[in-house]
Design a protein around this motif. Structure first.
Motif, PDB file in Angstrom:
ATOM      1  N   SER A 131     -36.052  44.411  -6.247  1.00  0.00           N
ATOM      2  CA  SER A 131     -35.009  44.547  -7.260  1.00  0.00           C
ATOM      3  C   SER A 131     -34.737  46.251  -7.502  1.00  0.00           C
ATOM      4  CB  SER A 131     -35.825  44.223  -8.691  1.00  0.00           C
ATOM      5  OG  SER A 131     -37.019  45.051  -8.813  1.00  0.00           O
ATOM      6  N   GLY A 132     -33.541  46.452  -7.893  1.00  0.00           N
ATOM      7  CA  GLY A 132     -33.079  47.891  -7.960  1.00  0.00           C
ATOM      8  C   GLY A 132     -32.442  48.484  -6.664  1.00  0.00           C
ATOM      9  N   CYS A 133     -32.638  47.660  -5.619  1.00  0.00           N
ATOM     10  CA  CYS A 133     -32.186  48.112  -4.251  1.00  0.00           C
ATOM     11  C   CYS A 133     -30.440  47.665  -4.538  1.00  0.00           C
ATOM     12  CB  CYS A 133     -32.558  47.220  -3.017  1.00  0.00           C
ATOM     13  SG  CYS A 133     -31.917  47.435  -1.682  1.00  0.00           S
ATOM     14  N   GLN A 134     -29.625  48.568  -3.971  1.00  0.00           N
ATOM     15  CA  GLN A 134     -28.143  48.460  -3.720  1.00  0.00           C
ATOM     16  C   GLN A 134     -27.830  47.026  -3.156  1.00  0.00           C
ATOM     17  OE1 GLN A 134     -25.979  51.389  -1.448  1.00  0.00           O
ATOM     18  NE2 GLN A 134     -24.324  50.450  -1.792  1.00  0.00           N
ATOM     19  N   ASN A 135     -28.643  46.718  -2.188  1.00  0.00           N
ATOM     20  CA  ASN A 135     -28.164  45.301  -1.540  1.00  0.00           C
ATOM     21  C   ASN A 135     -28.899  44.165  -2.223  1.00  0.00           C
ATOM     22  OD1 ASN A 135     -27.181  46.380   0.796  1.00  0.00           O
ATOM     23  ND2 ASN A 135     -29.109  46.814   1.741  1.00  0.00           N
ATOM     24  N   SER A 136     -29.593  44.474  -3.351  1.00  0.00           N
ATOM     25  CA  SER A 136     -29.674  43.121  -4.461  1.00  0.00           C
ATOM     26  C   SER A 136     -28.694  43.133  -5.387  1.00  0.00           C
ATOM     27  CB  SER A 136     -30.987  43.386  -4.710  1.00  0.00           C
ATOM     28  OG  SER A 136     -31.081  44.734  -5.954  1.00  0.00           O
ATOM     29  N   GLN A 137     -27.921  43.809  -5.384  1.00  0.00           N
ATOM     30  CA  GLN A 137     -26.852  43.787  -6.625  1.00  0.00           C
ATOM     31  C   GLN A 137     -25.653  42.762  -6.106  1.00  0.00           C
ATOM     32  OE1 GLN A 137     -27.595  45.269  -9.408  1.00  0.00           O
ATOM     33  NE2 GLN A 137     -29.428  46.292  -8.466  1.00  0.00           N
ATOM     34  N   GLN A 138     -25.396  42.798  -5.004  1.00  0.00           N
ATOM     35  CA  GLN A 138     -24.225  41.768  -4.505  1.00  0.00           C
ATOM     36  C   GLN A 138     -24.719  41.132  -3.599  1.00  0.00           C
ATOM     37  OE1 GLN A 138     -21.706  44.814  -3.218  1.00  0.00           O
ATOM     38  NE2 GLN A 138     -21.380  43.922  -1.370  1.00  0.00           N
ATOM     39  N   GLU A 139     -24.280  39.427  -3.668  1.00  0.00           N
ATOM     40  CA  GLU A 139     -24.593  38.798  -2.510  1.00  0.00           C
ATOM     41  C   GLU A 139     -23.704  38.623  -1.576  1.00  0.00           C
ATOM     42  OE1 GLU A 139     -25.026  33.649  -3.304  1.00  0.00           O
ATOM     43  OE2 GLU A 139     -25.836  34.902  -4.873  1.00  0.00           O
ATOM     44  N   ILE A 140     -24.225  38.420  -0.361  1.00  0.00           N
ATOM     45  CA  ILE A 140     -23.452  38.329   1.083  1.00  0.00           C
ATOM     46  C   ILE A 140     -22.700  36.839   1.061  1.00  0.00           C
ATOM     47  CG2 ILE A 140     -23.380  38.525   3.425  1.00  0.00           C
ATOM     48  CD1 ILE A 140     -25.126  40.900   2.987  1.00  0.00           C
ATOM     49  N   ASP A 141     -21.489  36.609   1.621  1.00  0.00           N
ATOM     50  CA  ASP A 141     -20.976  35.424   1.815  1.00  0.00           C
ATOM     51  C   ASP A 141     -21.269  35.161   3.201  1.00  0.00           C
ATOM     52  OD1 ASP A 141     -19.324  33.140   2.427  1.00  0.00           O
ATOM     53  OD2 ASP A 141     -17.409  34.012   1.468  1.00  0.00           O
ATOM     54  N   MET A 142     -22.318  34.407   3.585  1.00  0.00           N
ATOM     55  CA  MET A 142     -22.725  33.910   4.878  1.00  0.00           C
ATOM     56  C   MET A 142     -21.472  33.265   5.662  1.00  0.00           C
ATOM     57  SD  MET A 142     -25.950  34.941   5.050  1.00  0.00           S
ATOM     58  CE  MET A 142     -26.714  34.114   6.378  1.00  0.00           C
ATOM     59  N   TYR A 143     -20.545  32.505   5.221  1.00  0.00           N
ATOM     60  CA  TYR A 143     -19.642  31.861   5.954  1.00  0.00           C
ATOM     61  C   TYR A 143     -18.857  33.088   6.695  1.00  0.00           C
ATOM     62  CZ  TYR A 143     -21.390  27.747   3.948  1.00  0.00           C
ATOM     63  OH  TYR A 143     -22.108  26.600   3.657  1.00  0.00           O
TER      64      TYR A 143
END
Length: 161
Positions: A131-143
């Motif tokens: 939590s608090g990480c920049q990469n935890s703020q937005q979800e990656i579209d795996m497709y």
């Protein structure tokens, strides 16, 4: 089970030879068997036999090891293309490469966050688990990501042909 079969084969050969020896020399089976047990083989022949067996087994293993892969040399080279790192976002992508009728595709795509020390942290639910990480703020579209990686993979495949 193969060891049991091997022992059985050696036993059958020994008993057959003992029976042959007892008939040909007109002695009892026990005397012929005792005579076989008294055969002395020089240690030199045993050592030469072991060394020859070892050399032949190493050669046979190397021959069959080279031909055991289901992938061609070019396919094996492309299968090494299984990771990439985006230092700007702190992301590490790993996957496995497989082939469907000579067309490469990826499977088991896994994303890691590299912003938390030396050990990359695996994404959970398509985002960083810290939590608090920049990469935890937005979800990656795996497709979309998989499509991008497979496009790059096919480009690399075309370069190898």
């Amino acid at each position: 089970m193969s060891k049991v079969i091997a022992v059985g084969i050696v036993a059958i050969i020994t008993l057959s030879y003992t029976k042959f020896l007892s008939i040909s020399e007109k002695v009892t089976f026990k005397e012929a068997f005792d005579k076989i047990l008294e055969i002395k083989i020089p240690i030199f022949y045993v050592l030469v036999g072991v060394i020859v067996y070892w050399i032949v087994s190493v050669i046979v293993r190397k021959i069959f090891k080279k031909n055991s892969s289901i992938y061609t040399k070019k396919q094996r080279k492309l299968r090494e293309f299984n990771t990439t790192q985006n230092n700007g976002d702190g992301l590490l992508y790993k996957w496995n490469v497989f082939f469907n009728h000579q067309t490469p595709f990826i499977a088991d795509l896994t994303i890691f966050c590299t912003k938390h020390g030396q050990t990359p942290i695996r994404f959970i639910g398509n985002k960083c688990s810290v939590s608090g990480c920049q990469n935890s703020q937005q979800e990656i579209d795996m497709y979309k990501l998989k499509n991008l990686i497979e496009s790059t993979l096919i480009e690399e495949w075309e370069k190898l042909k």
